[in-house]
Structure formats: structure tokens, C-alpha cells
Design a protein around this motif. Structure first.
Motif, PDB file in Angstrom:
ATOM      1  N   PHE A  62      22.304  -2.749   3.384  1.00  0.00           N
ATOM      2  CA  PHE A  62      21.332  -1.896   4.075  1.00  0.00           C
ATOM      3  C   PHE A  62      19.903  -2.426   3.924  1.00  0.00           C
ATOM      4  O   PHE A  62      18.950  -1.728   4.181  1.00  0.00           O
ATOM      5  N   GLY A  63      19.734  -3.634   3.391  1.00  0.00           N
ATOM      6  CA  GLY A  63      18.376  -4.185   3.206  1.00  0.00           C
ATOM      7  C   GLY A  63      17.852  -3.829   1.835  1.00  0.00           C
ATOM      8  O   GLY A  63      18.623  -3.685   0.880  1.00  0.00           O
ATOM      9  N   SER A  64      16.564  -3.654   1.730  1.00  0.00           N
ATOM     10  CA  SER A  64      15.990  -3.392   0.419  1.00  0.00           C
ATOM     11  C   SER A  64      14.945  -2.299   0.494  1.00  0.00           C
ATOM     12  O   SER A  64      14.362  -2.035   1.541  1.00  0.00           O
ATOM     13  N   VAL A  65      14.734  -1.689  -0.636  1.00  0.00           N
ATOM     14  CA  VAL A  65      13.694  -0.666  -0.733  1.00  0.00           C
ATOM     15  C   VAL A  65      12.612  -1.231  -1.641  1.00  0.00           C
ATOM     16  O   VAL A  65      12.895  -1.737  -2.719  1.00  0.00           O
ATOM     17  N   THR A  66      11.413  -1.193  -1.169  1.00  0.00           N
ATOM     18  CA  THR A  66      10.319  -1.752  -1.949  1.00  0.00           C
ATOM     19  C   THR A  66       9.326  -0.655  -2.282  1.00  0.00           C
ATOM     20  O   THR A  66       8.916   0.100  -1.402  1.00  0.00           O
ATOM     21  N   PRO A  96       0.275  -7.551  -3.433  1.00  0.00           N
ATOM     22  CA  PRO A  96       0.686  -7.095  -4.768  1.00  0.00           C
ATOM     23  C   PRO A  96       2.123  -7.517  -5.051  1.00  0.00           C
ATOM     24  O   PRO A  96       2.939  -7.608  -4.126  1.00  0.00           O
ATOM     25  N   LYS A  97       2.408  -7.810  -6.309  1.00  0.00           N
ATOM     26  CA  LYS A  97       3.794  -8.100  -6.681  1.00  0.00           C
ATOM     27  C   LYS A  97       4.584  -6.814  -6.500  1.00  0.00           C
ATOM     28  O   LYS A  97       4.087  -5.731  -6.803  1.00  0.00           O
ATOM     29  N   SER A  98       5.792  -6.913  -6.002  1.00  0.00           N
ATOM     30  CA  SER A  98       6.554  -5.681  -5.799  1.00  0.00           C
ATOM     31  C   SER A  98       7.951  -5.822  -6.368  1.00  0.00           C
ATOM     32  O   SER A  98       8.526  -6.906  -6.378  1.00  0.00           O
ATOM     33  N   ASP A  99       8.438  -4.705  -6.842  1.00  0.00           N
ATOM     34  CA  ASP A  99       9.831  -4.674  -7.307  1.00  0.00           C
ATOM     35  C   ASP A  99      10.686  -4.294  -6.121  1.00  0.00           C
ATOM     36  O   ASP A  99      10.414  -3.316  -5.425  1.00  0.00           O
ATOM     37  N   THR A 100      11.697  -5.080  -5.872  1.00  0.00           N
ATOM     38  CA  THR A 100      12.553  -4.812  -4.717  1.00  0.00           C
ATOM     39  C   THR A 100      13.945  -4.425  -5.205  1.00  0.00           C
ATOM     40  O   THR A 100      14.501  -5.064  -6.096  1.00  0.00           O
ATOM     41  N   ILE A 101      14.465  -3.348  -4.659  1.00  0.00           N
ATOM     42  CA  ILE A 101      15.820  -2.919  -5.026  1.00  0.00           C
ATOM     43  C   ILE A 101      16.706  -3.140  -3.812  1.00  0.00           C
ATOM     44  O   ILE A 101      16.412  -2.646  -2.721  1.00  0.00           O
ATOM     45  N   LYS A 126      -5.984 -14.919 -12.466  1.00  0.00           N
ATOM     46  CA  LYS A 126      -7.121 -13.994 -12.581  1.00  0.00           C
ATOM     47  C   LYS A 126      -6.698 -12.546 -12.333  1.00  0.00           C
ATOM     48  O   LYS A 126      -7.212 -11.623 -12.952  1.00  0.00           O
ATOM     49  N   ILE A 127      -5.806 -12.352 -11.351  1.00  0.00           N
ATOM     50  CA  ILE A 127      -5.332 -10.989 -11.052  1.00  0.00           C
ATOM     51  C   ILE A 127      -3.809 -11.023 -11.218  1.00  0.00           C
ATOM     52  O   ILE A 127      -3.083 -11.336 -10.275  1.00  0.00           O
ATOM     53  N   PRO A 128      -3.334 -10.746 -12.412  1.00  0.00           N
ATOM     54  CA  PRO A 128      -1.918 -11.009 -12.734  1.00  0.00           C
ATOM     55  C   PRO A 128      -0.919 -10.200 -11.916  1.00  0.00           C
ATOM     56  O   PRO A 128       0.216 -10.608 -11.778  1.00  0.00           O
ATOM     57  N   TYR A 129      -1.332  -9.075 -11.355  1.00  0.00           N
ATOM     58  CA  TYR A 129      -0.339  -8.241 -10.664  1.00  0.00           C
ATOM     59  C   TYR A 129      -0.219  -8.585  -9.174  1.00  0.00           C
ATOM     60  O   TYR A 129       0.376  -7.831  -8.419  1.00  0.00           O
ATOM     61  N   VAL A 130      -0.824  -9.721  -8.770  1.00  0.00           N
ATOM     62  CA  VAL A 130      -0.704 -10.094  -7.349  1.00  0.00           C
ATOM     63  C   VAL A 130       0.086 -11.383  -7.191  1.00  0.00           C
ATOM     64  O   VAL A 130       0.296 -12.139  -8.143  1.00  0.00           O
TER      65      VAL A 130
END
Lengths: 418, 226
Positions: A74-78, A60-65, A268-272
Motif C-alpha cells: 500500500f506504499g508508505s506512511v511518512t 527534513p529527515k523522515s521516518d517512513t513506515i 550543521k543542521i543534523p535533522y535535515v
């Protein structure tokens, strides 16, 4: 009369003609074998590579902060996201759908496993083993509406002690990684319990689930440390109905770039996001290209050797038949008739050699197919005219110099015996 | 002049600086005549016959055969002219070894125009070989092979027959059979040009030409022939 001259001249010199035919057979056989293998090899090698796992990973596409402050990282939170299981059929509706050999969704969860006095934290992976996926809207009306797929299809190389879980509705069986089985002393047929604690702060919310060991998996990879169950079981235990973390896709990419696959799945599956396993793909392409180059070179060398064989035989034939050629000319044969006679002989040598070469080459291709790819090579009728054409062409080309020699025969000189 | 079927004007055949096979030779042969060519070995007899038969070309001079200047023809035209006008009889017979008697005759028909097996058989009957039609050369005697060679030369009905020592390889009996055949053909009107070392055969025709060093040393009108 031409037929009689041709037939009798060939039958009179059977051994010489046989040498030329054998030369053509060798070239034609190698050309047939390598053409057959070459036409099949991309597919075969592709399938061979596919035995070693998926070459596309859908996540899945993920938003990374990004977390931290200037100078300290400190890296990222996903945010944890999922792919809907109910969207997976769409993978089989892309333009290159026929090249999708299989896919397997995976839903992971760390659980506590208890057997006897032993207890261990293990990753529980829910997946398809052997599942009929309904294609709700096929790409074409001619496409199948059901696609059988699962981890068995994309990872046939896994070593299994025991059996696969063939029934997709089986909610009791599990396949245990060999390391887990060793640590917990689990054997095929044993029943063990898994504890899933949904909330660490609410110890009361514990799900207990009993599973039977149907098979023990050995892959020398991460799978050896996991327990696999039907996806539905993992979803029920974790309460993540219709959710999966990733999907592994096995795509056969000979004519098509694997990147195209990835972008089509994303359409076909836009959120991936579909990621190619680049290293594997480029290695595949590299090896395929090298195999084809090598086959082409071997074929060229074999055909050159054939041409040399035919040229030697035809030259000898012209030298031996100088008087005959001189006589034919003296009784009125024009040069074109002499050329036609010799080229007809060459063409017959080519046709016989081509047909016999095809048969032998086909057997040879089976040998190559069985010994290298452990599979038979399909007979391809379209190769027959190609190989006969090449054989006749080689015979004719190889006869050009000898025929020029025949044409230059001066009857007055050869009939005088000089 | 108009009845000359072969007219040779000052022909020369030079192989290299030292070797001149024919030296400014002129000769006329009338239609239906038998001309014998005699001379020692290396005198140019075979070269002359090959040039008349369009198998070879002179390095100088002109030849007219049946009104056509053959020295002006290219290789393909010479081949066509030869098959239409000239029949060749060789001392060594030169039969195709893998074809039988009929097929050897039919081969000449094939390269000439159309193949007619009955005509080929008729030609072989005429030379007395109707019992040897399907025999290959290896199964025929020298005389029989020479008769196949004559049948092959005849089958396309050429105006001119050129024979290079046709009896040279034959014993007396077979030589007589072949000679009788050639005499018959001459009586039927064929123009014969024949090379021989045998003085008796040389005296059979109307003309006898003796060559020495590529030149006509003697030319004799005879009373022989028909």
C-alpha cells in the motif's frame, strides 16, 4: 653597439618584423582572450546555471513506515516533519559558505481561494522573496552577519508581470501563478480571499485571509499553479510558526563538489537531508570541462600558427642576411654572438607581440564575454606576464631552426657570393 | 725561420674527388712583408687567402701564423685568432647596409673587444673619410666603401692584412687612393697578403707568388715595397 645593431637591423626590416609581430599578436590575443574567459568562464557558466534554479534541496529527515501485508503493497506512511526557520542561517556557515549564492525556504499548504464567484483549491507557498537573514554565529569573524537571500536570488529567470514582493514584512501582497490567475480571472492589484480549513471535521475552524495580487508568475513549471506569499504569512495562516517544509539552495560549485555542500549542510543542521540535483550538476561539470578543453585546444592551435609565422619570418631573415652573418663572423663574431643577436630579435618580437596581443585579446575576451555570457570579463593582470612569457617562449622556440641555419653560415662561402 | 709570420707547409684543399683547389702548397711570409698572389681564375688564390685568414680550413697540411698552428684550432678558436691577428679587405667591401660608416667600423671593435667610437672615427679619418662618418654604404661611392672596409680591418690593429683584389671594383682614381693607403700600412709594418690581377700592383711588394691549379707556379723576390 649591440643595441645599435639590433635597433637598426629591426628598423631596416620593419615589414618583415611586422609580419612576425602580427603572427605573435594573433596567438597572444587568442591565448589572452581564452585564458581570461577560461578563468572567468567557470564562474560565469556557474552563475548562468544558477539562473535556472537551485541545485540543492534540503528536506527534513523522515521516518517512513512501509504499509501493507505480504504480497500487497500500500506504499508508505511518512510522518510530516519540518525544518526550523530559525536554523536556516546555519546554511551560510559551512566551509564553502561563500559559494552559497542564495537559499529560499518553502512552506506549502493547500488552501481554497475565492475571487468573485470563482473558487479554487491552490497550493499556498510561503517563502523569502528578499530577506535579510541574520547569521548568528558566522564561520569567520570576517564574514558578514547578514545575508540577503530569497526566491529572487535563486530563481532570477522567473517571468514576472507586476512586481516582486520586496518587503519581507509585507503581509498583504501575494504573487500568483499564471494558471491560477487565469482560472480565477485575477489581475494585478485585485484582492482575493483564501480559506484555510485546519480540520475537516471541525468546519468552524476556518481561517480567512485577504491578499492583493502584486505580481503574476510564469515559469512553465509547478509555480504557475501556486500562490506565493511571505513565509511569515503562510506560517501565521497555517499556525506552523518557525516551520518550513523544504529549503532550495543555489550553490556555485566549480572548485568544490556539490556533494560536499550537501554533507556540510547536514553536519550543521543534523535533522535535515540535503539532496543534490545530480543531473544538473553533472551536466554543469561536463559542459565546463568541455569548454575548457576546447579553449585549450584552440589556444594551442593559435600558438602553433604563431610559431610557424615567426619561424617563416626568421628563416627568411637568416637567408636574406647570410652575407651579413658571414661578415660578422669574418670580423670575429663567435657563434654565440650570432645566436644572441637573432634570439634577441625574436625576444623583442615576442615582447611586442605579447603586449599588443594582450590588449587585443582583452578586447576579444570582452566580446566573447558579452556575446556568450552577457557579461564583461574582468581584466586579470596575472595574465600579462603569462602571455608575454608564452609569446617570448614561442618566438624563441620558433627561432631555433633559423638560428641553427645562421650559425652554420660559412663566411668563406657566403662572402665569395656562393 | 723565426721571422716567418706565416708558414704554410704542404697544404691541400680538396672540395671533392675532382676539385682540388690547393695542391701540396708551401709558402713562408716574413713579418712586415708584402706578398702579392697572382694567377688565373680558379687557381686557388682566394682559397689560399681564406685559409690564411682562418675563414676556411685545409684538408691537409699545416699552417703556422705568428707561431700558432691554426690548423690545430677548432672553429671558435679560429674565430678568436682571426679577430686578434688578421684584418680582412674584400673586393666587394661587405659593409652592413643599415649601419653607417662609423658603426661599420665599431662593429669590428664590438666583436673584437671594447667599442670606442673615437678610435673608430680616427680609423675613418686615417682613410680620409672624416666627412662621411654617418653615411650608410648606399650613400658612399665604391672607393669610399672600400676605405670604410680598410678602416674596419685596421681598427683592431691586426698584425696581418689580407686583401682580396681590393682595387678590383674601383676606377683608376679610387684604386690609386686605396693602393696608397695599403702602401702606407705596409710602411708602418703591417704584413700584407694581397690578391691581384694587376701586374703593376703585383710587383709592388717583396714577394710575388703565381698560382696555377693550386700549385705555386712561380715565386719571385722583388725589390718593391717600402
Amino acid at each position: 653597439m649591440f643595441g645599435r645593431i639590433l635597433r637598426k637591423s629591426l628598423s631596416k626590416r620593419k615589414s618583415r618584423i611586422a609580419i612576425a609581430v602580427v603572427s605573435v599578436i594573433m596567438g597572444a590575443a587568442i591565448a589572452t582572450a581564452l585564458l581570461s574567459v577560461s578563468m572567468d568562464v567557470s564562474e560565469k557558466v556557474g552563475y548562468e546555471f544558477r539562473k535556472y534554479g537551485a541545485n540543492l534541496m534540503v528536506v527534513p529527515k523522515s521516518d517512513t513506515i512501509e504499509v501493507g501485508f505480504p504480497g500487497v503493497d500500500f506504499g508508505s506512511v511518512t510522518e510530516q516533519r519540518y525544518i526550523n526557520e530559525s536554523d536556516l542561517w546555519k546554511i551560510k556557515t559551512i566551509f564553502w559558505r561563500n559559494n552559497v549564492l542564495g537559499f529560499a525556504p518553502l512552506l506549502y499548504q493547500v488552501v481554497s481561494v475565492g475571487y468573485g464567484e470563482n473558487e479554487q483549491n491552490v497550493v499556498l507557498s510561503g517563502t523569502y522573496f528578499n530577506k535579510d537573514v541574520e547569521i548568528i554565529e558566522p564561520y569567520s569573524s570576517e564574514d558578514d552577519t547578514v545575508f540577503n537571500t530569497g526566491i529572487q536570488a535563486i530563481s532570477p529567470w522567473w517571468n514576472i508581470d507586476g512586481s516582486w514582493i520586496d518587503n519581507p514584512d509585507d503581509d498583504k501582497s501575494s504573487m500568483v501563478g499564471v494558471n491560477v490567475a487565469e482560472k480565477l480571472d485575477l489581475k494585478i492589484g485585485d484582492t482575493f480571499t483564501i480559506n484555510y480549513i485546519q480540520n475537516y471535521e471541525d468546519i468552524q475552524n476556518v481561517t480567512l485571509y485577504e491578499l492583493i495580487v502584486a505580481g503574476i508568475i510564469e515559469t512553465d513549471g509547478n509555480e504557475d499553479n501556486q500562490i506565493f506569499v511571505n513565509l511569515q504569512v503562510a506560517q501565521n495562516i497555517t499556525g506552523r510558526i518557525d516551520k518550513v517544509h523544504t529549503v532550495q539552495v543555489s550553490a556555485l560549485c566549480n572548485a568544490c563538489p556539490v556533494d560536499t555542500f550537501a554533507s556540510e549542510i547536514m553536519e550543521k543542521i543534523p535533522y535535515v537531508e540535503a539532496r543534490t540535483v545530480k543531473q544538473l550538476v553533472s551536466a554543469e561539470m561536463n559542459i565546463l570541462g568541455k569548454i575548457e578543453d576546447m579553449m585549450f585546444l584552440v589556444t594551442i592551435v593559435a600558438l602553433l600558427a604563431s610559431a610557424l609565422g615567426v619561424m617563416t619570418t626568421m628563416t627568411t631573415s637568416v637567408i636574406e642576411r647570410k652575407k651579413e652573418i658571414g661578415l660578422m663572423k669574418s670580423v670575429g663574431a663567435e657563434n654565440k654572438r650570432i645566436v644572441f643577436l637573432f634570439l634577441s630579435e625574436a625576444a623583442i618580437i615576442g615582447v611586442i607581440g605579447g603586449i599588443a596581443g594582450y590588449v587585443i585579446g582583452f578586447v576579444l575576451s570582452q566580446f566573447i564575454g558579452m556575446s556568450v555570457f552577457s557579461t564583461s570579463i574582468a581584466p586579470r593582470l596575472e595574465i600579462i606576464p603569462i602571455v608575454i612569457g608564452i609569446s617570448v617562449g614561442i618566438s624563441l622556440l620558433a627561432s631555433i631552426l633559423p638560428v641553427r641555419r645562421a650559425v652554420s653560415v660559412e663566411p668563406a662561402i657566403v662572402l665569395r657570393g656562393e | 725561420m723565426s721571422s716567418d709570420i706565416i708558414r704554410i707547409k704542404n697544404i691541400t684543399k680538396q672540395y671533392d674527388e675532382k676539385t682540388r683547389a690547393l695542391d701540396n702548397l708551401s709558402l713562408s711570409i716574413k713579418k712586415g712583408e708584402w706578398t702579392s698572389i697572382m694567377g688565373p681564375s680558379g687557381s686557388g688564390k682566394t682559397t689560399l687567402l681564406n685559409i690564411i685568414g682562418c675563414l676556411d680550413s685545409p684538408t691537409g697540411g699545416n699552417i703556422f701564423i705568428n707561431g700558432t698552428e691554426t690548423t690545430a684550432l677548432n672553429q671558435t678558436e679560429l674565430t678568436r685568432f682571426r679577430r686578434e691577428n688578421i684584418g680582412l679587405i674584400f673586393q666587394q667591401y661587405h659593409l652592413v647596409p643599415y649601419l653607417n660608416a662609423v658603426e661599420n667600423v665599431m662593429m669590428a671593435q664590438y666583436f673584437h673587444s671594447l667599442v670606442d667610437e673615437n678610435d673608430a672615427i680616427e680609423a675613418l679619418k686615417r682613410v680620409g673619410l672624416d666627412h662621411r662618418l654617418d653615411h650608410v654604404p648606399a650613400h658612399l661611392s665604391g672607393g669610399e666603401q672600400q676605405r670604410v672596409c680598410i678602416a674596419r680591418a685596421l681598427v683592431n690593429e691586426p698584425r696581418i692584412l689580407l686583401a682580396d683584389e681590393p682595387t678590383g671594383n674601383l676606377d683608376q682614381k679610387n684604386g690609386d687612393i686605396v693602393l696608397k693607403l695599403i702602401l702606407e700600412l705596409h710602411r708602418e709594418g703591417h704584413t700584407i697578403v694581397l690578391i691581384t690581377h694587376n701586374p703593376q700592383i703585383g710587383d709592388m711588394g717583396q714577394n710575388k707568388v703565381v698560382l696555377v691549379d693550386g700549385k705555386i707556379n712561380a715565386k719571385k723576390l722583388l725589390l718593391g715595397g717600402k
